[in-house]
Design a protein around this motif. Sequence first.
Motif, PDB file in Angstrom:
ATOM      1  N   ASP A  17       0.817  -1.215   0.000  1.00  0.00           N
ATOM      2  CA  ASP A  17       0.000   0.000   0.000  1.00  0.00           C
ATOM      3  C   ASP A  17       0.851   1.265   0.000  1.00  0.00           C
ATOM      4  N   ILE A  24       0.686   4.766  -2.229  1.00  0.00           N
ATOM      5  CA  ILE A  24       0.469   6.047  -1.556  1.00  0.00           C
ATOM      6  C   ILE A  24       1.586   7.022  -1.891  1.00  0.00           C
ATOM      7  N   ASN A  52     -10.379   8.407   4.951  1.00  0.00           N
ATOM      8  CA  ASN A  52      -9.053   8.877   5.334  1.00  0.00           C
ATOM      9  C   ASN A  52      -8.889   8.949   6.849  1.00  0.00           C
ATOM     10  N   THR A 107      -7.365   5.566   7.136  1.00  0.00           N
ATOM     11  CA  THR A 107      -6.207   5.209   6.313  1.00  0.00           C
ATOM     12  C   THR A 107      -5.035   6.175   6.442  1.00  0.00           C
ATOM     13  N   HIS A 108      -5.233   7.299   7.144  1.00  0.00           N
ATOM     14  CA  HIS A 108      -4.140   8.284   7.200  1.00  0.00           C
ATOM     15  C   HIS A 108      -2.875   7.778   7.902  1.00  0.00           C
ATOM     16  N   VAL A 130      -0.695   6.824   5.236  1.00  0.00           N
ATOM     17  CA  VAL A 130      -0.204   8.014   4.534  1.00  0.00           C
ATOM     18  C   VAL A 130       0.970   8.610   5.307  1.00  0.00           C
ATOM     19  N   THR A 152      -7.750   6.216   0.466  1.00  0.00           N
ATOM     20  CA  THR A 152      -6.892   7.215   1.119  1.00  0.00           C
ATOM     21  C   THR A 152      -7.402   8.627   0.850  1.00  0.00           C
ATOM     22  N   VAL A 177      -6.310   1.386   0.618  1.00  0.00           N
ATOM     23  CA  VAL A 177      -5.563   0.629   1.619  1.00  0.00           C
ATOM     24  C   VAL A 177      -6.262  -0.706   1.836  1.00  0.00           C
TER      25      VAL A 177
END
Length: 599
Positions: free
Chosen positions: A55, A59, A243, A246-247, A250, A378, A431
Amino acid sequence: MNPIQFQSSAIALQGRFQGAKNDSIRLFHNSMPQDQARFSGTATRQKVYQAIEHDIKGIQDSLTGWHGNPNILGVEYLPPANAPVIQGLHRLISNPDSISSQNLLEGVIKELAEYRTNAYNLQSLILGEKAGTLHPSADSMAEARVFISQLQIKMAVLHNALSQPQYHISPAGIKLFDYFVARTAPTLFIMGYGDAVDHCSDVSRLALQEAYHLGDTGPKALQAALVGWIHDPKLRSDLSFSNLATHPLVASAVANAVFNEPEMRALVSHYLAESKVKGLEMGQNIAQALSINNDSEWVNRNVILGDPDKPIRLPYAPLAQAEPGILGFLHQPANEASPVYRSVLNRLFAIKDGVDPDKIEDIPSGTARQIATTSLSTGLRGIDLRQLPKSLAVSRSHVEKVIQGKGTAEEAAELRSALAGNPKAIVDPRVNGLSLMSNALEVPEGGRNAALALDIADQKLLSYHKLVSSGQGETAMIRLASYLGSMRDNINNLPQQAHANGKIWLRDVFKSILVAASRLTHQPNLISALDSSKPLEQQIDDLEATLKRPSIWQMPGGIDYGALRPDQKGDPNITRLIDALKAAYDEAANVSPGMFGHT
């Protein structure tokens, strides 16, 4: 004169990026034994590590705006190291009082505004008519000024914290920290999370302190401060609800890219040599610590898992609707009848029970395969120019012009229509569900305390004045009642070694709400009635019961602060309420032995 020429480089296809090569991302390679095809720890952990590495590659592509790919147009959420905005910001942070630094201020603000405008406009084109008109970069100038002002204030606080002798962080370590902040602060701003500087700097400061109490000093303590700083690269939740979950991936991708750049490698090498520390993989440790699921119980249950029978109803009109979550994708119930529900919660909440990392229950292989078929966005979207209809006959430069806010309303509408009718034109890195299936205990040893420190600090730093001020359609009393439950959950889910200290903060933060109510309504008896001789748990229960009484917010013969709706802007009583809440919170946080007062 400003020696740096500020020319907009915010459209990624015009920029440069010198980060890590995405085809060589092996974030956890040191965690896998050489003699067997599995990672150390549980079988599930191996699958999670592999999913995370996969992932992060996607990203990082999106963070650079797919630089080098002429077919995809994105925005540089992570501007390149040689971008003028990074160099200018670094001077402002490292030499805040110098005249040459201050001369850069306007250029930095202008550049930040352009990046943020481009990011919002691209999202707006993709998400359609609900987003309204596109913005010129001038619209983001005021936000950029506030961001820089907050950053300068918070950096002074962080410099003071990092310089405390018990942490043993040398000037070289602080120099490394300054560069990392300058390198990544634009990412936090461009993504649009309004509370980025205030929250991330507080988490950085508290994570440093928590790492120290876990036994770390020097470079390892600095790891925790760096993790705290970049842990929340969030989009506005109306642009991407997923997000919220999923952050962390990131954040890991940002750290992995930056620590593989030559500038950062040189700073790390010098600092570790000066500190006489060998074998510490700071960049890898930080990226690993950030990559695991460090979300709240609310996010785990409502965003990652979801409840097919009770879909999220956001209190505002979202541009991007909430995704169904893993259970929704798999059509499983949010209860013990679902093997996914049972397995996920066992893993994510093992941290509060202090389970040996190698004894955390595996997710059955069949269930893991099911989870691996799900994914969450994301929100770092781009446009595949090849998928735009040929009849549109627009060039890349034309799309860039619209994203920069320089196109006409008709041109923007035409692009929106083309994108709305052609979902293949939207690139949306996602993700894997498996990537969200681990906790801080499963981070390899080098970064584990940094991950634990982040988990502790982030959950403690849920602040009620921010929760109240962000309310939409709800009264202050309802928002505060929600806070009481959420804060209890956060403290209950802390890593085992932080439970006792967390309970002290829970009592003190509840008491601070009562202090705010007492000041607003001129009822000093609210505080004098408290009995500090009772056991801690009883004090917390008594405070919570008191805070749920509407009468504490009612000024005798006057305003009822609990009945106010914070979304009704312009009401001076709302301003008075929020200011009183913030003052009481800040006072408590700075002195409580459960928070910054824990020296």
